[in-house]
Design a protein around this motif. Structure first.
Motif, mmCIF file in Angstrom:
data_model
loop_
_atom_site.group_PDB
_atom_site.id
_atom_site.type_symbol
_atom_site.label_atom_id
_atom_site.label_comp_id
_atom_site.label_asym_id
_atom_site.label_seq_id
_atom_site.Cartn_x
_atom_site.Cartn_y
_atom_site.Cartn_z
ATOM 1 N N GLY A 155 -21.190 145.331 45.210
ATOM 2 C CA GLY A 155 -20.134 145.230 46.173
ATOM 3 C C GLY A 155 -18.939 145.780 45.456
ATOM 4 N N ARG A 156 -17.529 145.513 45.908
ATOM 5 C CA ARG A 156 -16.498 146.044 45.424
ATOM 6 C C ARG A 156 -15.977 144.859 44.397
ATOM 7 N NH1 ARG A 156 -13.319 147.299 51.102
ATOM 8 N NH2 ARG A 156 -14.265 149.284 51.325
ATOM 9 N N GLY A 157 -14.948 145.498 43.438
ATOM 10 C CA GLY A 157 -14.473 144.658 42.494
ATOM 11 C C GLY A 157 -13.578 143.579 43.034
ATOM 12 N N MET A 158 -13.392 142.797 42.164
ATOM 13 C CA MET A 158 -12.241 141.575 42.258
ATOM 14 C C MET A 158 -11.093 141.664 41.505
ATOM 15 S SD MET A 158 -13.584 139.763 44.952
ATOM 16 C CE MET A 158 -12.834 137.973 44.693
ATOM 17 N N VAL A 159 -10.138 141.019 41.827
ATOM 18 C CA VAL A 159 -8.945 140.837 41.328
ATOM 19 C C VAL A 159 -8.612 139.359 41.350
ATOM 20 C CG1 VAL A 159 -6.362 141.286 40.717
ATOM 21 C CG2 VAL A 159 -7.787 142.994 41.578
ATOM 22 N N CYS A 160 -8.377 138.547 40.365
ATOM 23 C CA CYS A 160 -8.272 137.216 40.181
ATOM 24 C C CYS A 160 -7.197 136.796 39.440
ATOM 25 C CB CYS A 160 -9.851 136.593 39.686
ATOM 26 S SG CYS A 160 -11.114 137.189 40.356
ATOM 27 N N TRP A 161 -7.048 135.243 39.767
ATOM 28 C CA TRP A 161 -5.630 134.718 39.140
ATOM 29 C C TRP A 161 -5.981 133.357 38.881
ATOM 30 C CZ3 TRP A 161 -5.496 137.613 43.634
ATOM 31 C CH2 TRP A 161 -4.917 138.906 43.417
ATOM 32 N N GLU A 162 -5.492 132.881 37.891
ATOM 33 C CA GLU A 162 -5.782 131.347 37.435
ATOM 34 C C GLU A 162 -4.688 130.546 38.364
ATOM 35 O OE1 GLU A 162 -4.085 130.454 33.583
ATOM 36 O OE2 GLU A 162 -5.592 131.892 32.378
ATOM 37 N N ILE A 163 -5.195 129.362 38.506
ATOM 38 C CA ILE A 163 -4.669 128.571 39.541
ATOM 39 C C ILE A 163 -2.938 128.190 39.266
ATOM 40 C CG2 ILE A 163 -5.078 126.417 38.091
ATOM 41 C CD1 ILE A 163 -5.438 124.899 40.963
ATOM 42 N N ASP A 164 -2.835 128.538 37.719
ATOM 43 C CA ASP A 164 -1.456 128.391 37.381
ATOM 44 C C ASP A 164 -0.367 129.416 37.763
ATOM 45 O OD1 ASP A 164 -2.346 126.104 35.871
ATOM 46 O OD2 ASP A 164 -2.346 127.164 33.972
#
Length: 178
Positions: A155-164
């Motif tokens: 699938g495609r890639g992901m961009v992720c962020w911390e909950i903070d």
């Protein structure tokens, strides 16, 4: 969960987020494309960049106009490396939203994540994912990326962020009431 179930869950989450925005005094315009009785993802036709995947809705109150990308998630993911909860979006959509933001900086894009009572795969025993509505502006989040997963064969890639990096906006109970 199959594709149709995931689609229905996503639509329910978008509706909950739209109703929540209405309680804050915003007017909400869902941005959908309907063709042959089938709802498709929103598309912004840009004179500068051509067709772009658009966020799910426009919200406005007075002179303030916001793009809203609504994500309905089962749970945050436990990111072992940072020992933090993370969530994210598809890299391709993220890049498209950045283009829209550059073209219309006066209309900030907000990424909103409705986090349900779920357990993500790989969550350590004893860890409970936070629930509720979380979000922040794309401008802020673009400067606080936790991890970018490249495009994979699955699938495609992901961009992720911390909950903070996300603001806690509302408890889950505020979004589940009709």
């Amino acid at each position: 969960m199959n594709f149709q179930e995931a689609l229905e869950t996503g639509k329910a989450g978008e509706s909950r987020i739209a109703r929540y925005l209405l309680t804050l005094g915003y007017s909400v315009l869902p941005v959908y494309k309907t063709a042959d009785c089938e709802t498709k993802g929103p598309v912004l036709h840009s004179a500068m960049s051509g067709p772009l995947i658009a966020p799910d809705m426009l919200a406005f109150k007075g002179q303030q106009v916001l793009w809203i990308e609504a994500k309905h998630k089962t749970a945050f993911v436990w990111y072992r490396k940072a020992e933090k909860w993370i969530t994210g979006i598809d890299t391709h959509h993220y890049q498209q939203y950045l283009t829209i933001q550059r073209e219309r900086p006066e209309w900030p894009i907000w990424l909103l994540f409705l986090q349900q009572n779920g357990i993500a795969k790989g969550t350590p025993e004893g860890k409970i994912s936070p629930t509720g509505l979380f979000g922040n502006t794309l401008d802020y989040l673009s400067k606080h990326i936790t991890v970018e997963h490249p495009k994979s064969e699955h699938g495609r890639g992901m961009v992720c962020w911390e909950i903070d990096a996300l603001k806690y906006l509302a408890p889950l109970s505020d979004l589940l009431t009709p």
